[in-house]
Design a protein around this motif. Structure first.
Motif, PDB file in Angstrom:
ATOM      1  N   ASP A 272      27.867  20.271  53.171  1.00  0.00           N
ATOM      2  CA  ASP A 272      26.786  19.373  52.726  1.00  0.00           C
ATOM      3  C   ASP A 272      27.162  17.905  52.926  1.00  0.00           C
ATOM      4  O   ASP A 272      26.365  17.118  53.442  1.00  0.00           O
ATOM      5  CB  ASP A 272      26.460  19.636  51.248  1.00  0.00           C
ATOM      6  N   TYR A 273      28.366  17.555  52.520  1.00  0.00           N
ATOM      7  CA  TYR A 273      28.820  16.171  52.650  1.00  0.00           C
ATOM      8  C   TYR A 273      28.903  15.775  54.127  1.00  0.00           C
ATOM      9  O   TYR A 273      28.488  14.681  54.510  1.00  0.00           O
ATOM     10  CB  TYR A 273      30.187  16.014  51.971  1.00  0.00           C
ATOM     11  N   GLY A 274      29.410  16.672  54.959  1.00  0.00           N
ATOM     12  CA  GLY A 274      29.521  16.400  56.388  1.00  0.00           C
ATOM     13  C   GLY A 274      28.168  16.173  57.045  1.00  0.00           C
ATOM     14  O   GLY A 274      28.002  15.253  57.859  1.00  0.00           O
ATOM     15  N   PHE A 275      27.186  16.985  56.689  1.00  0.00           N
ATOM     16  CA  PHE A 275      25.843  16.798  57.241  1.00  0.00           C
ATOM     17  C   PHE A 275      25.236  15.478  56.792  1.00  0.00           C
ATOM     18  O   PHE A 275      24.647  14.746  57.592  1.00  0.00           O
ATOM     19  CB  PHE A 275      24.920  17.957  56.843  1.00  0.00           C
ATOM     20  N   LEU A 276      25.377  15.166  55.513  1.00  0.00           N
ATOM     21  CA  LEU A 276      24.796  13.923  55.008  1.00  0.00           C
ATOM     22  C   LEU A 276      25.484  12.710  55.625  1.00  0.00           C
ATOM     23  O   LEU A 276      24.832  11.748  56.044  1.00  0.00           O
ATOM     24  CB  LEU A 276      24.890  13.888  53.484  1.00  0.00           C
ATOM     25  N   LYS A 277      26.788  12.783  55.719  1.00  0.00           N
ATOM     26  CA  LYS A 277      27.551  11.688  56.342  1.00  0.00           C
ATOM     27  C   LYS A 277      27.094  11.481  57.791  1.00  0.00           C
ATOM     28  O   LYS A 277      26.898  10.348  58.238  1.00  0.00           O
ATOM     29  CB  LYS A 277      29.042  12.001  56.272  1.00  0.00           C
ATOM     30  N   ARG A 278      26.890  12.587  58.507  1.00  0.00           N
ATOM     31  CA  ARG A 278      26.454  12.496  59.907  1.00  0.00           C
ATOM     32  C   ARG A 278      25.039  11.934  60.029  1.00  0.00           C
ATOM     33  O   ARG A 278      24.759  11.124  60.911  1.00  0.00           O
ATOM     34  CB  ARG A 278      26.543  13.876  60.562  1.00  0.00           C
ATOM     35  N   GLU A 279      24.150  12.328  59.119  1.00  0.00           N
ATOM     36  CA  GLU A 279      22.788  11.770  59.146  1.00  0.00           C
ATOM     37  C   GLU A 279      22.821  10.260  58.903  1.00  0.00           C
ATOM     38  O   GLU A 279      22.102   9.505  59.564  1.00  0.00           O
ATOM     39  CB  GLU A 279      21.881  12.452  58.120  1.00  0.00           C
ATOM     40  N   PHE A 280      23.655   9.827  57.979  1.00  0.00           N
ATOM     41  CA  PHE A 280      23.778   8.380  57.736  1.00  0.00           C
ATOM     42  C   PHE A 280      24.389   7.680  58.953  1.00  0.00           C
ATOM     43  O   PHE A 280      23.976   6.562  59.292  1.00  0.00           O
ATOM     44  CB  PHE A 280      24.589   8.092  56.476  1.00  0.00           C
TER      45      PHE A 280
ATOM     46  N   LEU B  89      20.427   7.306  49.143  1.00  0.00           N
ATOM     47  CA  LEU B  89      21.553   6.442  48.774  1.00  0.00           C
ATOM     48  C   LEU B  89      21.454   5.988  47.324  1.00  0.00           C
ATOM     49  O   LEU B  89      22.461   5.959  46.606  1.00  0.00           O
ATOM     50  CB  LEU B  89      21.619   5.224  49.692  1.00  0.00           C
ATOM     51  N   ASP B  90      20.258   5.664  46.876  1.00  0.00           N
ATOM     52  CA  ASP B  90      20.067   5.188  45.498  1.00  0.00           C
ATOM     53  C   ASP B  90      20.459   6.241  44.468  1.00  0.00           C
ATOM     54  O   ASP B  90      21.143   5.932  43.492  1.00  0.00           O
ATOM     55  CB  ASP B  90      18.615   4.763  45.265  1.00  0.00           C
ATOM     56  N   ILE B  91      20.035   7.482  44.668  1.00  0.00           N
ATOM     57  CA  ILE B  91      20.337   8.508  43.667  1.00  0.00           C
ATOM     58  C   ILE B  91      21.813   8.902  43.681  1.00  0.00           C
ATOM     59  O   ILE B  91      22.376   9.274  42.665  1.00  0.00           O
ATOM     60  CB  ILE B  91      19.414   9.745  43.804  1.00  0.00           C
ATOM     61  N   LEU B  92      22.462   8.775  44.851  1.00  0.00           N
ATOM     62  CA  LEU B  92      23.883   9.124  44.947  1.00  0.00           C
ATOM     63  C   LEU B  92      24.814   7.993  44.525  1.00  0.00           C
ATOM     64  O   LEU B  92      25.996   8.236  44.260  1.00  0.00           O
ATOM     65  CB  LEU B  92      24.230   9.528  46.381  1.00  0.00           C
ATOM     66  N   GLU B  93      24.302   6.791  44.432  1.00  0.00           N
ATOM     67  CA  GLU B  93      25.139   5.607  44.175  1.00  0.00           C
ATOM     68  C   GLU B  93      25.976   5.748  42.903  1.00  0.00           C
ATOM     69  O   GLU B  93      25.475   6.081  41.832  1.00  0.00           O
ATOM     70  CB  GLU B  93      24.272   4.359  44.059  1.00  0.00           C
ATOM     71  N   GLY B  94      27.274   5.554  43.064  1.00  0.00           N
ATOM     72  CA  GLY B  94      28.193   5.543  41.929  1.00  0.00           C
ATOM     73  C   GLY B  94      28.507   6.905  41.343  1.00  0.00           C
ATOM     74  O   GLY B  94      29.063   6.993  40.252  1.00  0.00           O
ATOM     75  N   THR B  95      28.168   7.976  42.058  1.00  0.00           N
ATOM     76  CA  THR B  95      28.414   9.316  41.534  1.00  0.00           C
ATOM     77  C   THR B  95      29.464  10.048  42.363  1.00  0.00           C
ATOM     78  O   THR B  95      29.744   9.676  43.495  1.00  0.00           O
ATOM     79  CB  THR B  95      27.125  10.174  41.543  1.00  0.00           C
ATOM     80  N   VAL B  96      30.003  11.098  41.771  1.00  0.00           N
ATOM     81  CA  VAL B  96      30.827  12.043  42.514  1.00  0.00           C
ATOM     82  C   VAL B  96      29.867  13.058  43.123  1.00  0.00           C
ATOM     83  O   VAL B  96      29.006  13.615  42.442  1.00  0.00           O
ATOM     84  CB  VAL B  96      31.851  12.745  41.598  1.00  0.00           C
ATOM     85  N   PHE B  97      29.994  13.276  44.410  1.00  0.00           N
ATOM     86  CA  PHE B  97      29.146  14.181  45.183  1.00  0.00           C
ATOM     87  C   PHE B  97      29.675  15.599  45.006  1.00  0.00           C
ATOM     88  O   PHE B  97      30.801  15.888  45.389  1.00  0.00           O
ATOM     89  CB  PHE B  97      29.233  13.735  46.651  1.00  0.00           C
TER      90      PHE B  97
ATOM     91  N   SER C  15      27.396   3.543  56.931  1.00  0.00           N
ATOM     92  CA  SER C  15      28.656   4.166  56.561  1.00  0.00           C
ATOM     93  C   SER C  15      28.494   4.771  55.165  1.00  0.00           C
ATOM     94  O   SER C  15      28.183   4.069  54.208  1.00  0.00           O
ATOM     95  CB  SER C  15      29.770   3.120  56.563  1.00  0.00           C
ATOM     96  N   PHE C  16      28.692   6.072  55.053  1.00  0.00           N
ATOM     97  CA  PHE C  16      28.552   6.767  53.776  1.00  0.00           C
ATOM     98  C   PHE C  16      29.884   7.410  53.428  1.00  0.00           C
ATOM     99  O   PHE C  16      30.420   8.212  54.183  1.00  0.00           O
ATOM    100  CB  PHE C  16      27.460   7.834  53.872  1.00  0.00           C
ATOM    101  N   SER C  17      30.416   7.033  52.280  1.00  0.00           N
ATOM    102  CA  SER C  17      31.673   7.590  51.819  1.00  0.00           C
ATOM    103  C   SER C  17      31.676   7.570  50.299  1.00  0.00           C
ATOM    104  O   SER C  17      31.385   6.538  49.695  1.00  0.00           O
ATOM    105  CB  SER C  17      32.841   6.776  52.363  1.00  0.00           C
ATOM    106  N   THR C  18      31.970   8.692  49.706  1.00  0.00           N
ATOM    107  CA  THR C  18      32.039   8.780  48.258  1.00  0.00           C
ATOM    108  C   THR C  18      33.009   9.895  47.873  1.00  0.00           C
ATOM    109  O   THR C  18      33.324  10.760  48.697  1.00  0.00           O
ATOM    110  CB  THR C  18      30.637   9.039  47.658  1.00  0.00           C
ATOM    111  N   LYS C  19      33.486   9.852  46.653  1.00  0.00           N
ATOM    112  CA  LYS C  19      34.306  10.958  46.163  1.00  0.00           C
ATOM    113  C   LYS C  19      33.443  12.207  46.162  1.00  0.00           C
ATOM    114  O   LYS C  19      32.252  12.150  45.854  1.00  0.00           O
ATOM    115  CB  LYS C  19      34.810  10.675  44.753  1.00  0.00           C
TER     116      LYS C  19
ATOM    117  N   ILE D 294      41.268  17.749  41.126  1.00  0.00           N
ATOM    118  CA  ILE D 294      40.345  18.103  42.217  1.00  0.00           C
ATOM    119  C   ILE D 294      39.184  17.112  42.258  1.00  0.00           C
ATOM    120  O   ILE D 294      38.766  16.670  43.310  1.00  0.00           O
ATOM    121  CB  ILE D 294      39.836  19.543  42.060  1.00  0.00           C
ATOM    122  N   PHE D 295      38.670  16.721  41.104  1.00  0.00           N
ATOM    123  CA  PHE D 295      37.565  15.770  41.050  1.00  0.00           C
ATOM    124  C   PHE D 295      37.955  14.400  41.589  1.00  0.00           C
ATOM    125  O   PHE D 295      37.138  13.691  42.112  1.00  0.00           O
ATOM    126  CB  PHE D 295      37.055  15.603  39.606  1.00  0.00           C
ATOM    127  N   LYS D 296      39.220  14.026  41.454  1.00  0.00           N
ATOM    128  CA  LYS D 296      39.639  12.680  41.849  1.00  0.00           C
ATOM    129  C   LYS D 296      39.976  12.566  43.322  1.00  0.00           C
ATOM    130  O   LYS D 296      40.174  11.488  43.826  1.00  0.00           O
ATOM    131  CB  LYS D 296      40.821  12.241  40.988  1.00  0.00           C
TER     132      LYS D 296
END
Length: 185
Positions: A95-103, A79-87, A109-113, A182-184
């Motif tokens: 990848d995002y789905g697996f990480l979200k499910r692990e959290f 969580l610390d390394i991902l904080e405030g970044t675009v994934f 609750s994990f949600s990021t752009k 796409i990034f947004k």
């Protein structure tokens, strides 16, 4: 116009279902203003069976994972390394789905752009039929010492991003706006 804080992420898993399968390795490169700021890499004990076909694909064995940390013990660092970044990931939904499910399993609750480099490749290079990571490695002659290993694959994503930035310098403004859109999302 592009985000200035990005995390390039790759994971290896026990299979293809985020609901049933688990993460066995994660690699993250945190980039700010196009400079690599930090990396995170770890094997993860999935606390479940590792199929033989995954061992053959990744080279990661059950013995490698036996004493590896669990996701629970790594969750704060991730969580610390991902904080405030675009994934950013190749086929980001995976990848995002697996990480979200692990959290979720940890009641977090994990949600990021997030942003998909497959979509970026298709947008910038429509003349090519294939946009998987192996095709990108071959197309741009990138070096990858350990394919299907999380940190090395994440490094390829960063290399592709840098190559894309060079390409974008030559693009029309409307094309650059499409990438930014796409990034947004």
């Amino acid at each position: 116009m592009l985000p200035n804080k990005i995390s390039f992420v790759d994971i290896e898993t026990t299979g293809g279902s985020a609901f049933y399968d688990r993460i066995i390795e994660i690699g993250i490169l945190r980039v700010e203003n196009n400079e690599l700021i930090s990396t995170f890499h770890s094997l993860i004990n999935p606390q479940t069976h590792l199929p033989r076909e995954i061992e053959l694909l990744t080279g990661i064995t059950s013995a490698n994972l036996e004493y590896a940390p669990t996701f629970n013990s790594l969750k704060t660092d991730i969580l610390d390394i991902l904080e405030g970044t675009v994934f950013v990931a190749h086929n980001v939904r995976f990848d995002y789905g697996f990480l979200k499910r692990e959290f979720q399993r940890e009641n977090i609750s994990f949600s990021t752009k997030h942003f998909c480099t497959v979509r970026l490749s298709r947008l910038l290079y429509p003349q090519f039929r294939h946009h998987n990571l192996d095709s990108i490695i071959e197309r741009f002659n990138f070096q990858c010492a350990n394919r299907h290993r999380a940190l090395d694959d994440a490094k390829i994503l960063f290399d592709f991003y840098k190559k894309t930035a060079e390409y974008c310098d030559k693009m029309e403004m409307e094309d650059i706006r499409q990438i930014c859109f796409i990034f947004k999302k």
